[in-house]
Design a protein around this motif. Structure first.
Motif, PDB file in Angstrom:
ATOM      1  N   VAL A  59      24.465   2.160  50.151  1.00 18.35           N
ATOM      2  CA  VAL A  59      24.523   3.306  49.404  1.00 18.35           C
ATOM      3  C   VAL A  59      23.342   3.843  48.668  1.00 18.35           C
ATOM      4  CG1 VAL A  59      26.101   4.666  47.929  1.00 18.35           C
ATOM      5  CG2 VAL A  59      27.096   3.002  49.418  1.00 18.35           C
ATOM      6  N   ALA A  60      22.680   4.880  49.006  1.00 21.68           N
ATOM      7  CA  ALA A  60      21.644   5.288  48.314  1.00 21.68           C
ATOM      8  C   ALA A  60      21.663   5.966  46.966  1.00 21.68           C
ATOM      9  CB  ALA A  60      20.847   6.146  49.516  1.00 21.68           C
ATOM     10  N   THR A  61      20.556   6.237  46.474  1.00 20.33           N
ATOM     11  CA  THR A  61      20.283   6.717  45.372  1.00 20.33           C
ATOM     12  C   THR A  61      21.119   7.949  45.084  1.00 20.33           C
ATOM     13  OG1 THR A  61      18.206   5.510  45.072  1.00 20.33           O
ATOM     14  CG2 THR A  61      18.724   7.478  43.631  1.00 20.33           C
ATOM     15  N   GLY A  62      21.945   7.942  43.920  1.00 19.84           N
ATOM     16  CA  GLY A  62      22.445   9.409  43.500  1.00 19.84           C
ATOM     17  C   GLY A  62      23.802   9.935  44.435  1.00 19.84           C
ATOM     18  N   VAL A  63      24.345   8.888  44.946  1.00 19.50           N
ATOM     19  CA  VAL A  63      25.634   9.190  45.661  1.00 19.50           C
ATOM     20  C   VAL A  63      26.719   9.175  44.656  1.00 19.50           C
ATOM     21  CG1 VAL A  63      27.272   8.244  47.394  1.00 19.50           C
ATOM     22  CG2 VAL A  63      24.667   8.244  47.785  1.00 19.50           C
ATOM     23  N   PHE A  64      27.752  10.098  44.761  1.00 18.17           N
ATOM     24  CA  PHE A  64      28.837  10.126  44.165  1.00 18.17           C
ATOM     25  C   PHE A  64      30.011   9.923  44.834  1.00 18.17           C
ATOM     26  CE2 PHE A  64      32.535  12.560  42.357  1.00 18.17           C
ATOM     27  CZ  PHE A  64      32.533  11.942  41.240  1.00 18.17           C
ATOM     28  N   MET A  65      30.922   8.820  44.670  1.00 15.90           N
ATOM     29  CA  MET A  65      32.204   8.694  45.467  1.00 15.90           C
ATOM     30  C   MET A  65      33.213   8.592  44.355  1.00 15.90           C
ATOM     31  SD  MET A  65      31.484   5.484  47.806  1.00 15.90           S
ATOM     32  CE  MET A  65      29.716   5.443  48.567  1.00 15.90           C
ATOM     33  N   PRO A  82      20.839   9.385  50.473  1.00 15.84           N
ATOM     34  CA  PRO A  82      21.032   9.970  49.051  1.00 15.84           C
ATOM     35  C   PRO A  82      21.433  11.215  48.702  1.00 15.84           C
ATOM     36  CG  PRO A  82      18.453   9.864  49.994  1.00 15.84           C
ATOM     37  CD  PRO A  82      19.568   9.481  50.967  1.00 15.84           C
ATOM     38  N   ASN A  83      21.950  11.389  47.627  1.00 14.07           N
ATOM     39  CA  ASN A  83      22.763  12.509  47.004  1.00 14.07           C
ATOM     40  C   ASN A  83      23.760  12.974  47.679  1.00 14.07           C
ATOM     41  OD1 ASN A  83      20.669  12.649  44.414  1.00 14.07           O
ATOM     42  ND2 ASN A  83      19.265  13.410  46.132  1.00 14.07           N
ATOM     43  N   SER A  84      24.429  12.208  48.450  1.00 17.28           N
ATOM     44  CA  SER A  84      25.640  12.625  49.087  1.00 17.28           C
ATOM     45  C   SER A  84      26.874  12.485  48.297  1.00 17.28           C
ATOM     46  CB  SER A  84      25.953  11.456  50.474  1.00 17.28           C
ATOM     47  OG  SER A  84      24.840  11.941  51.395  1.00 17.28           O
ATOM     48  N   VAL A  85      28.012  13.309  48.700  1.00 19.15           N
ATOM     49  CA  VAL A  85      29.318  13.384  47.750  1.00 19.15           C
ATOM     50  C   VAL A  85      30.360  13.142  48.688  1.00 19.15           C
ATOM     51  CG1 VAL A  85      30.571  14.718  46.394  1.00 19.15           C
ATOM     52  CG2 VAL A  85      28.203  15.076  46.241  1.00 19.15           C
ATOM     53  N   ALA A 120      21.113  12.240  54.029  1.00 20.27           N
ATOM     54  CA  ALA A 120      21.046  13.027  52.660  1.00 20.27           C
ATOM     55  C   ALA A 120      21.720  14.160  52.253  1.00 20.27           C
ATOM     56  CB  ALA A 120      19.679  13.183  52.263  1.00 20.27           C
ATOM     57  N   ASN A 121      22.179  14.300  51.365  1.00 24.87           N
ATOM     58  CA  ASN A 121      22.776  15.530  50.760  1.00 24.87           C
ATOM     59  C   ASN A 121      24.086  15.866  51.672  1.00 24.87           C
ATOM     60  OD1 ASN A 121      20.808  16.132  48.595  1.00 24.87           O
ATOM     61  ND2 ASN A 121      19.623  16.315  50.240  1.00 24.87           N
ATOM     62  N   VAL A 122      24.802  15.103  52.162  1.00 23.78           N
ATOM     63  CA  VAL A 122      26.282  15.303  53.033  1.00 23.78           C
ATOM     64  C   VAL A 122      27.359  15.340  51.952  1.00 23.78           C
ATOM     65  CG1 VAL A 122      27.589  14.536  54.734  1.00 23.78           C
ATOM     66  CG2 VAL A 122      25.069  14.398  54.898  1.00 23.78           C
ATOM     67  N   VAL A 123      27.948  16.389  52.278  1.00 20.94           N
ATOM     68  CA  VAL A 123      29.347  16.418  51.244  1.00 20.94           C
ATOM     69  C   VAL A 123      30.519  16.080  52.465  1.00 20.94           C
ATOM     70  CG1 VAL A 123      30.952  17.875  50.116  1.00 20.94           C
ATOM     71  CG2 VAL A 123      28.467  18.119  50.124  1.00 20.94           C
ATOM     72  N   VAL A 141      28.242  19.459  55.738  1.00 24.22           N
ATOM     73  CA  VAL A 141      29.510  19.234  55.166  1.00 24.22           C
ATOM     74  C   VAL A 141      30.813  18.730  56.081  1.00 24.22           C
ATOM     75  CG1 VAL A 141      31.283  20.553  53.754  1.00 24.22           C
ATOM     76  CG2 VAL A 141      29.000  21.388  53.592  1.00 24.22           C
ATOM     77  N   VAL A 142      31.415  17.770  55.808  1.00 23.56           N
ATOM     78  CA  VAL A 142      32.248  17.260  56.850  1.00 23.56           C
ATOM     79  C   VAL A 142      33.695  17.562  56.020  1.00 23.56           C
ATOM     80  CG1 VAL A 142      33.309  15.367  58.168  1.00 23.56           C
ATOM     81  CG2 VAL A 142      30.784  15.602  57.545  1.00 23.56           C
TER      82      VAL A 142
END
Length: 164
Positions: A59-65, A82-85, A120-123, A141-142
């Protein structure tokens, strides 16, 4: 609980590595597989539902789960960019005479297969299912179902081609 203690606790309990700069809840709803790595500035919330992270997940930097009643499952050997949600809850919005924040929530859950690469940056939205060996390109966006062994891209994510 101080972050360094959280890191030591999860290393002892699950054999995974969590950065002391990550914010990971200590809750019985969270399980993290052996060899998983959680990077700096990641936030993992599992107060309201089960969140299962498989073995050797990166899990890369900045991810929110965040998990809710429907739960979140992430299969072994998956990489989250990184930065995925990844959020397994959604607000109800069916009544126009009631503010959205007062209508409650729903939770279908999220299922992410084994050996998935989330760019990166996937929601990844509540109700999403991503099959094994699938790649989701950055910025996608999935919101629905992606089958096994495909490369998907866009908002909403659509299959670009099948991996061989």
């Amino acid at each position: 609980m101080p972050a360094p203690l959280v890191s030591v606790y999860y290393l002892w309990k699950f054999g995974c590595k969590i950065s002391p700069r990550a914010e990971v809840e200590v809750t019985p709803n969270l399980s993290i597989g052996r060899g998983a790595q959680i990077s700096s500035f990641v936030k993992i919330k599992a107060s309201y539902g089960r969140l299962e992270i498989g073995e050797r997940v990166a899990v890369a930097t900045g991810v929110f789960m965040a998990a809710h009643e429907g739960g979140v499952e992430i299969g072994d050997d998956t990489m989250v960019g990184p930065n995925s949600v990844i959020v397994g809850v959604n607000y109800r919005y069916d009544k126009l005479d009631v503010p959205v924040q007062h209508q409650g929530t729903t939770s279908k859950g999220i299922r992410i297969g084994k050996d998935v690469w989330i760019g990166a940056n996937v929601v990844v939205m509540d109700g999403a299912v991503i099959g094994d060996h699938t790649i989701v390109s950055p910025g996608s966006v999935v919101s629905g179902r992606l089958p096994e062994t495909v490369v998907a891209s866009g908002s909403p994510a659509k299959i670009m081609f099948r991996r061989r």
